[in-house]
Design an enzyme around this catalytic site. Sequence first.
Site, PDB file in Angstrom:
ATOM      1  N   GLU A 165      -3.475  21.840 -17.928  1.00  0.00           N
ATOM      2  CA  GLU A 165      -4.003  20.708 -18.691  1.00  0.00           C
ATOM      3  C   GLU A 165      -5.362  20.285 -18.126  1.00  0.00           C
ATOM      4  OE1 GLU A 165      -2.349  16.471 -20.321  1.00  0.00           O
ATOM      5  OE2 GLU A 165      -1.815  17.020 -18.264  1.00  0.00           O
ATOM      6  N   SER A 190     -16.420  32.155  -7.681  1.00  0.00           N
ATOM      7  CA  SER A 190     -15.542  33.277  -7.364  1.00  0.00           C
ATOM      8  C   SER A 190     -14.154  32.803  -6.957  1.00  0.00           C
ATOM      9  CB  SER A 190     -16.136  34.101  -6.223  1.00  0.00           C
ATOM     10  OG  SER A 190     -15.224  35.091  -5.792  1.00  0.00           O
ATOM     11  N   ARG A 234       0.351  20.888 -15.496  1.00  0.00           N
ATOM     12  CA  ARG A 234      -0.705  19.877 -15.362  1.00  0.00           C
ATOM     13  C   ARG A 234      -2.024  20.516 -14.903  1.00  0.00           C
ATOM     14  NH1 ARG A 234       1.594  17.494 -18.693  1.00  0.00           N
ATOM     15  NH2 ARG A 234       2.987  15.776 -18.299  1.00  0.00           N
TER      16      ARG A 234
END
Length: 155
Positions: free
Chosen positions: A99, A122, A96
């Site tokens: 995703e 960073s 996820r």
Amino acid sequence: MKDLAMTEMMTKEDVTAMILSAKKQAGMTWEGIAEKIGMSPVWTHSAAMGMNAFPPEKAKLMVSVMGLPQEAESVLAESPTKIWEQAVPTDPCIYRFYEIVGVYGPTLKALIQEKFGDGIMSAIDFDMTVTRVENPKGDRVKVEMSGKYLGYNAW
């Protein structure tokens, strides 16, 4: 976990297995371990999994807290090689996050560059927290990340 002969070098994978075993046997949490060594739970877990190097004093504390062999101290302080096996993980929780980056990555990039200029956030000078937020529709997972802005150089 394999038995280590005296002639065989202990690896980060060996130490990770020892930490996970000790954590399970002691019934500890990552929050509790992190508190005992004075670091954040996110960083502590990442370093215990071999993705970050423990500063020497934190490696010493981790060995003590987890009851690890003395040799583990130098292994924990070694610079890691940050690689992983799968290109896209199949674990639902980890997937996820991929995703989210796939869907919102270009949006995050555009908003960062709109606010800061041509550059990146960073992951070296970085921190993150994970908290639980109660909600009547179902508790929420709150992930906060803070990374130093690094502008690209033009030369």
